[in-house]
Design a protein around this motif. Structure first.
Motif, PDB file in Angstrom:
ATOM      1  N   PHE A   1       0.807  -1.222   0.000  1.00  0.00           N
ATOM      2  CA  PHE A   1       0.000   0.000   0.000  1.00  0.00           C
ATOM      3  C   PHE A   1       0.842   1.275   0.000  1.00  0.00           C
ATOM      4  O   PHE A   1       0.546   2.227  -0.742  1.00  0.00           O
ATOM      5  CB  PHE A   1      -0.929  -0.008   1.221  1.00  0.00           C
ATOM      6  CG  PHE A   1      -1.758   1.227   1.369  1.00  0.00           C
ATOM      7  CD1 PHE A   1      -2.917   1.395   0.635  1.00  0.00           C
ATOM      8  CD2 PHE A   1      -1.380   2.230   2.249  1.00  0.00           C
ATOM      9  CE1 PHE A   1      -3.694   2.540   0.765  1.00  0.00           C
ATOM     10  CE2 PHE A   1      -2.144   3.378   2.390  1.00  0.00           C
ATOM     11  CZ  PHE A   1      -3.303   3.532   1.650  1.00  0.00           C
ATOM     12  N   VAL A   2       1.888   1.316   0.841  1.00  0.00           N
ATOM     13  CA  VAL A   2       2.647   2.562   1.017  1.00  0.00           C
ATOM     14  C   VAL A   2       3.239   3.077  -0.298  1.00  0.00           C
ATOM     15  O   VAL A   2       3.080   4.260  -0.625  1.00  0.00           O
ATOM     16  CB  VAL A   2       3.740   2.394   2.096  1.00  0.00           C
ATOM     17  CG1 VAL A   2       4.683   3.596   2.110  1.00  0.00           C
ATOM     18  CG2 VAL A   2       3.103   2.217   3.471  1.00  0.00           C
ATOM     19  N   PRO A   3       3.935   2.251  -1.105  1.00  0.00           N
ATOM     20  CA  PRO A   3       4.466   2.790  -2.366  1.00  0.00           C
ATOM     21  C   PRO A   3       3.371   3.297  -3.309  1.00  0.00           C
ATOM     22  O   PRO A   3       3.537   4.341  -3.950  1.00  0.00           O
ATOM     23  CB  PRO A   3       5.214   1.599  -2.975  1.00  0.00           C
ATOM     24  CG  PRO A   3       5.517   0.699  -1.828  1.00  0.00           C
ATOM     25  CD  PRO A   3       4.354   0.851  -0.911  1.00  0.00           C
TER      26      PRO A   3
ATOM     27  N   LYS B   1      -6.226  10.058  -1.539  1.00  0.00           N
ATOM     28  CA  LYS B   1      -7.406   9.826  -0.695  1.00  0.00           C
ATOM     29  C   LYS B   1      -8.397   8.902  -1.389  1.00  0.00           C
ATOM     30  O   LYS B   1      -8.937   7.971  -0.774  1.00  0.00           O
ATOM     31  CB  LYS B   1      -8.064  11.164  -0.354  1.00  0.00           C
ATOM     32  CG  LYS B   1      -9.360  11.056   0.446  1.00  0.00           C
ATOM     33  CD  LYS B   1      -9.871  12.440   0.780  1.00  0.00           C
ATOM     34  CE  LYS B   1     -11.204  12.372   1.542  1.00  0.00           C
ATOM     35  NZ  LYS B   1     -12.301  11.877   0.698  1.00  0.00           N
ATOM     36  N   ARG B   2      -8.640   9.146  -2.664  1.00  0.00           N
ATOM     37  CA  ARG B   2      -9.563   8.291  -3.412  1.00  0.00           C
ATOM     38  C   ARG B   2      -9.067   6.855  -3.447  1.00  0.00           C
ATOM     39  O   ARG B   2      -9.845   5.898  -3.287  1.00  0.00           O
ATOM     40  CB  ARG B   2      -9.721   8.825  -4.840  1.00  0.00           C
ATOM     41  CG  ARG B   2     -10.652   7.998  -5.725  1.00  0.00           C
ATOM     42  CD  ARG B   2     -12.083   8.078  -5.267  1.00  0.00           C
ATOM     43  NE  ARG B   2     -12.947   7.224  -6.084  1.00  0.00           N
ATOM     44  CZ  ARG B   2     -14.255   7.156  -5.960  1.00  0.00           C
ATOM     45  NH1 ARG B   2     -14.865   7.890  -5.037  1.00  0.00           N
ATOM     46  NH2 ARG B   2     -14.970   6.352  -6.734  1.00  0.00           N
ATOM     47  N   PHE B   3      -7.761   6.675  -3.642  1.00  0.00           N
ATOM     48  CA  PHE B   3      -7.176   5.329  -3.656  1.00  0.00           C
ATOM     49  C   PHE B   3      -7.386   4.648  -2.304  1.00  0.00           C
ATOM     50  O   PHE B   3      -7.777   3.473  -2.238  1.00  0.00           O
ATOM     51  CB  PHE B   3      -5.695   5.416  -3.994  1.00  0.00           C
ATOM     52  CG  PHE B   3      -4.949   4.121  -3.846  1.00  0.00           C
ATOM     53  CD1 PHE B   3      -5.275   3.015  -4.609  1.00  0.00           C
ATOM     54  CD2 PHE B   3      -3.917   3.997  -2.918  1.00  0.00           C
ATOM     55  CE1 PHE B   3      -4.596   1.811  -4.468  1.00  0.00           C
ATOM     56  CE2 PHE B   3      -3.231   2.810  -2.766  1.00  0.00           C
ATOM     57  CZ  PHE B   3      -3.573   1.719  -3.546  1.00  0.00           C
TER      58      PHE B   3
ATOM     59  N   GLU C   1     -10.965   3.487  -1.944  1.00  0.00           N
ATOM     60  CA  GLU C   1     -11.230   2.291  -2.748  1.00  0.00           C
ATOM     61  C   GLU C   1     -10.696   1.037  -2.049  1.00  0.00           C
ATOM     62  O   GLU C   1     -11.344  -0.017  -2.054  1.00  0.00           O
ATOM     63  CB  GLU C   1     -10.583   2.439  -4.126  1.00  0.00           C
ATOM     64  CG  GLU C   1     -11.216   3.519  -4.994  1.00  0.00           C
ATOM     65  CD  GLU C   1     -10.437   3.755  -6.281  1.00  0.00           C
ATOM     66  OE1 GLU C   1      -9.393   3.089  -6.474  1.00  0.00           O
ATOM     67  OE2 GLU C   1     -10.862   4.595  -7.098  1.00  0.00           O
ATOM     68  N   VAL C   2      -9.513   1.172  -1.453  1.00  0.00           N
ATOM     69  CA  VAL C   2      -8.923   0.038  -0.745  1.00  0.00           C
ATOM     70  C   VAL C   2      -9.757  -0.313   0.482  1.00  0.00           C
ATOM     71  O   VAL C   2     -10.042  -1.487   0.753  1.00  0.00           O
ATOM     72  CB  VAL C   2      -7.471   0.366  -0.344  1.00  0.00           C
ATOM     73  CG1 VAL C   2      -6.918  -0.718   0.574  1.00  0.00           C
ATOM     74  CG2 VAL C   2      -6.596   0.505  -1.588  1.00  0.00           C
ATOM     75  N   GLN C   3     -10.153   0.692   1.251  1.00  0.00           N
ATOM     76  CA  GLN C   3     -10.959   0.458   2.446  1.00  0.00           C
ATOM     77  C   GLN C   3     -12.263  -0.247   2.097  1.00  0.00           C
ATOM     78  O   GLN C   3     -12.711  -1.145   2.817  1.00  0.00           O
ATOM     79  CB  GLN C   3     -11.259   1.784   3.136  1.00  0.00           C
ATOM     80  CG  GLN C   3     -12.152   1.658   4.366  1.00  0.00           C
ATOM     81  CD  GLN C   3     -12.477   3.001   4.990  1.00  0.00           C
ATOM     82  OE1 GLN C   3     -11.988   3.327   6.064  1.00  0.00           O
ATOM     83  NE2 GLN C   3     -13.284   3.799   4.315  1.00  0.00           N
ATOM     84  N   ALA C   4     -12.872   0.143   0.979  1.00  0.00           N
ATOM     85  CA  ALA C   4     -14.158  -0.419   0.573  1.00  0.00           C
ATOM     86  C   ALA C   4     -14.075  -1.928   0.324  1.00  0.00           C
ATOM     87  O   ALA C   4     -15.039  -2.661   0.557  1.00  0.00           O
ATOM     88  CB  ALA C   4     -14.663   0.281  -0.687  1.00  0.00           C
TER      89      ALA C   4
ATOM     90  N   VAL D   1      -7.098  -1.159  -6.993  1.00  0.00           N
ATOM     91  CA  VAL D   1      -7.216  -2.152  -5.928  1.00  0.00           C
ATOM     92  C   VAL D   1      -6.653  -3.487  -6.397  1.00  0.00           C
ATOM     93  O   VAL D   1      -5.971  -4.194  -5.640  1.00  0.00           O
ATOM     94  CB  VAL D   1      -8.675  -2.298  -5.467  1.00  0.00           C
ATOM     95  CG1 VAL D   1      -8.813  -3.436  -4.464  1.00  0.00           C
ATOM     96  CG2 VAL D   1      -9.187  -1.000  -4.866  1.00  0.00           C
ATOM     97  N   LYS D   2      -6.918  -3.845  -7.647  1.00  0.00           N
ATOM     98  CA  LYS D   2      -6.357  -5.081  -8.199  1.00  0.00           C
ATOM     99  C   LYS D   2      -4.833  -5.048  -8.163  1.00  0.00           C
ATOM    100  O   LYS D   2      -4.182  -6.053  -7.845  1.00  0.00           O
ATOM    101  CB  LYS D   2      -6.836  -5.282  -9.634  1.00  0.00           C
ATOM    102  CG  LYS D   2      -8.307  -5.656  -9.768  1.00  0.00           C
ATOM    103  CD  LYS D   2      -8.684  -5.843 -11.235  1.00  0.00           C
ATOM    104  CE  LYS D   2     -10.151  -6.187 -11.387  1.00  0.00           C
ATOM    105  NZ  LYS D   2     -10.554  -6.330 -12.814  1.00  0.00           N
ATOM    106  N   GLU D   3      -4.256  -3.891  -8.497  1.00  0.00           N
ATOM    107  CA  GLU D   3      -2.802  -3.763  -8.467  1.00  0.00           C
ATOM    108  C   GLU D   3      -2.278  -4.026  -7.062  1.00  0.00           C
ATOM    109  O   GLU D   3      -1.264  -4.718  -6.876  1.00  0.00           O
ATOM    110  CB  GLU D   3      -2.399  -2.366  -8.937  1.00  0.00           C
ATOM    111  CG  GLU D   3      -0.886  -2.154  -8.980  1.00  0.00           C
ATOM    112  CD  GLU D   3      -0.499  -0.740  -9.385  1.00  0.00           C
ATOM    113  OE1 GLU D   3       0.670  -0.538  -9.731  1.00  0.00           O
ATOM    114  OE2 GLU D   3      -1.373   0.157  -9.341  1.00  0.00           O
TER     115      GLU D   3
END
Length: 522
Positions: free
Chosen positions: A64-66, A82-84, A87-90, A227-229
Motif C-alpha cells: 500500500f505505502v508505495p 485519498k480516493r485510492f 477504494e482500498v478500504q471499501a 485495488v487489483k494492483e
C-alpha cells in the motif's frame, strides 16, 4: 527524508510500547507461570497476532505505502491518494469480516491442525478454541489500523502509528491486575483485553488520519484497477515480508508437541528478540520505503541506494551489540525479567537458552527488513517471496528432522538459520541487479562494529563472573547486576565505536538536533 530522525521517532515510540510489553510479560510470568493456561493464552493470541503482523508489517504495508505515496501530488495534493485509500478500504473491510467469520466457524479445525499436539487433551483443546474465538476478531481492528498507519507513514506522520501498540499492552496489563488469581480465569480476561486493545488502537490511528486531513468515506466495495494492483502485490509480499512471522505459526505446531510451558518459553524469547527487531529493523524499514519509492519513481537510483546503505549502517550499529549482548547474557536477562511468583528458576533458565539461540539470527532479521524495501519499491514482490518460501521450507524441514532428538532448542536454531539464508539471498540478488551493494565505506564500518561488539562481549563475560552470585540473590541485587552489565557493555561498545569510526558521528548530532541530515554516506 530525515532517516535518522524518522527512524528515531518510530523507534522511540515503539520503545514505549515495548517497555509496556515487558511490564505485561513480567506480570504475566508471575501470575500465570509456565502453566497450561498460559500456553493456551499464548496460542490464542498468537493466531490473530501473526496474521496482524503479516497484514500490517508484511503484505498490506509493503504494497500500500508505495502505491499511496506515488499518488501524492508534487505540491502535496492528496485528492488522488485519498480516493485510492477509500477504494482500498471499501474492499479491505468486507474481506476482513469474511476471513474472521470463516475462522470463527472453522476454529475447531484450525486448533486441531495448528495445535495438533494437544489432541490427546480434550479440555485443553476446547479451552484453546474458546479463547481463540474471543481473540480472533482483533484481526479486523488491527488490520484496519494497518490501513490508517500506512496513510500516516506515507505522509511522514509516524507518531500515532508507532504509539498505537502501546494501547494493547495497557489493556492486557489492566486485565492481569484485575484478575490476578491466575489459571483459566485470568487467561480468559486477557483474551477479552486483546479485543479491547484493538478498539483503542483503531480509534487512535483513525483520529490521527482525520487530523492529517484525510476523512475517508465508506464506498461500496468495487474491484477497481488500482485495488487489483494492490492485491497482486499483497500476496507475494505477505510471504516476502512475513517469513519470520510465518515461521512462528510452525512454532505453534511444534510447541504443542513439547512439554507444558514450551509455548511460554518460546514467546518470552520472541518478546526479547522482537524488541530490537521492532525498534531497529521495522522502524527503519518503515521509514525508508516511502523514500526509496519516491527516488525510484524519479529515476534517482543512486539516491535510493544511498538511503538503503545508510539504513544498513544505522541498523547494524544498533543490532550487532544487541545480538552479542543477548547471546552472552540471555540467561541472566530472563532471570531478572521473569523469574518470580509462579515462574521458577528452571523456567527462566530454559527461556534464556531459547533466547540465546534465537537472537543469533537477529542481524539477519533486521537486514531483511532493510533489504526487502529495495524490491518492494520496484514492485517486485515475487523475488523476496520465493526466497522466503525456500528458506522457510528449509527451516521447517530441519524441525521435522530433529524435533524428537533435540527438543525445543531446534526451533530457534532453525529460525535463525533460515533468516540468514534469506538475508544473504536478498543481498546477492540486489547486488547482481545493480540496485544495491555494500560499498567500501559501509564495509569498513560494519567490520569496525563487529570489533567493538567483540570487545563488549569480553567485558560482559568478565562481569558475568563477578556478578554470578548476584543473579541468584533477591530482586534488588539482580536488577543492580543487570544494570551494571548493560551499562558497562553500552559504554564499551559506543565509546569504542565513536573512537574508531564505527558510526557516522553526524547521526549522533542529528539525534541531538544539532545538525541537519543528508542522505549521502559519510
Amino acid at each position: 527524508m530525515n532517516l535518522v530522525k524518522a527512524g528515531g521517532t518510530i523507534g522511540g515510540l515503539t520503545l514505549v510500547s515495548r517497555i509496556l510489553g515487558f511490564v505485561r510479560e513480567m506480570v504475566f510470568a508471575r501470575v500465570m507461570g509456565a502453566s497450561a493456561a498460559a500456553d493456551v493464552f499464548y496460542f490464542a493470541f498468537m493466531l490473530p497476532n501473526q496474521l496482524r503482523r503479516l497484514l500490517g508489517e508484511g503484505s498490506f504495508s509493503q504494497g500500500f505505502v508505495p502505491l499511496f505515496a506515488r499518488r501524492i501530488g508534487e505540491d502535496g495534493d492528496l485528492t488522488d491518494a485519498k480516493r485510492f485509500a477509500e477504494e482500498v478500504q471499501a474492499v479491505f473491510l468486507p474481506v476482513l469480516f469474511v476471513i474472521t467469520a470463516a475462522f470463527m466457524v472453522a476454529m475447531p479445525l484450525v486448533v486441531a491442525t495448528v495445535g495438533a499436539g494437544w489432541q490427546d487433551d480434550p479440555g485443553k483443546t476446547q479451552f484453546a478454541i474458546d479463547l481463540t474465538r474471543i481473540t480472533f476478531p482483533y484481526l479486523i481492528f488491527i488490520a484496519m489500523v494497518s490501513l490508517f498507519s500506512g496513510i500516516l507513514n506515507s505522509l511522514t506522520r509516524f507518531t500515532a502509528a508507532a504509539f498505537a501498540p502501546a494501547l494493547l499492552n495497557v489493556a492486557l496489563v489492566g486485565a492481569l491486575l484485575l484478575y490476578e488469581q491466575g489459571g483459566e480465569t485470568t487467561a480468559r480476561a486477557m483474551a477479552w483485553a486483546v479485543l479491547i486493545g484493538g478498539v483503542f488502537q483503531l480509534w487512535l490511528t483513525w483520529h490521527a488520519t482525520r487530523r492529517a486531513g484525510l476523512k475517508l468515506r465508506f464506498l461500496p466495495p468495487r474491484m477497481t484497477p488500482r485495488v487489483k494492483e494492490l492485491l497482486i502485490l499483497m500476496v507475494p509480499a505477505t510471504i516476502a515480508a512475513g517469513g519470520y512471522y510465518i515461521s512462528q505459526l510452525f512454532y505453534a505446531y511444534f510447541a504443542t508437541r513439547l512439554p507444558e510451558g514450551s509455548f511460554v518459553f518460546l514467546q518470552q524469547a520472541d518478546r526479547l528478540n522482537q524488541l530490537p527487531l521492532a525498534l531497529i529493523g521495522s522502524a527503519i524499514g518503515v521509514a525508508i520505503l516511502p523514500a526509496i519509492s519516491r527516488h525510484i519513481g524519479q529515476e534517482k537510483h543512486r539516491q535510493a541506494a544511498n538511503v538503503q546503505g545508510r539504513a544498513i549502517e544505522l541498523a547494524m550499529l544498533l543490532t550487532i551489540p544487541a545480538t552479542v549482548a543477548l547471546v552472552v547474557v540471555g540467561g541472566p536477562v530472563m532471570t531478572v525479567i521473569f523469574e518470580g511468583g509462579r515462574f521458577t528458576e528452571a523456567d527462566a533458565a530454559m527461556s534464556g537458552l531459547v533466547l540465546s539461540l534465537l537472537v543469533i539470527g537477529l542481524p539477519a532479521y533486521v537486514a531483511i527488513k532493510v533489504l526487502a524495501p529495495g524490491f518492494f519499491a520496484r514492485k517486485d514482490m515475487k523475488t523476496p517471496a520465493i526466497i522466503t518460501l525456500v528458506t522457510l521450507a528449509i527451516g521447517v524441514g530441519i524441525n521435522f528432522a530433529f524435533i524428537e532428538e533435540m527438543g525445543i532448542v531446534i526451533l530457534p536454531i532453525s529460525t535463525a538459520l533460515a533468516a540468514w539464508l534469506n538475508a544473504i539471498s536478498l543481498y546477492v540478488l540486489l547486488h547482481a541487479r545493480g540496485h544495491f551493494r555494500v560499498e567500501g565505506w559501509l564495509g569498513r564500518r560494519l567490520i569496525k562494529q563487529l570489533f567493538c561488539a567483540a570487545a563488549m562481549a569480553a567485558i560482559l563475560y568478565l562481569l558475568m563472573g563477578v556478578f554470578d552470585d548476584w543473579f541468584a540473590a533477591g530482586a534488588g541485587r539482580r536488577i543492580v547486576a543487570m544494570g551494571a552489565l548493560v551499562g558497562a557493555g553500552a559504554i564499551v561498545y559506543f565509546t569504542l565505536a565513536w573512537t574508531i569510526g564505527a558510526m557516522a558521528k553526524d547521526d549522533i548530532l542529528i539525534l541531538l538536533r544539532k545538525k541537519k541530515v543528508s542522505e549521502s554516506p559519510q
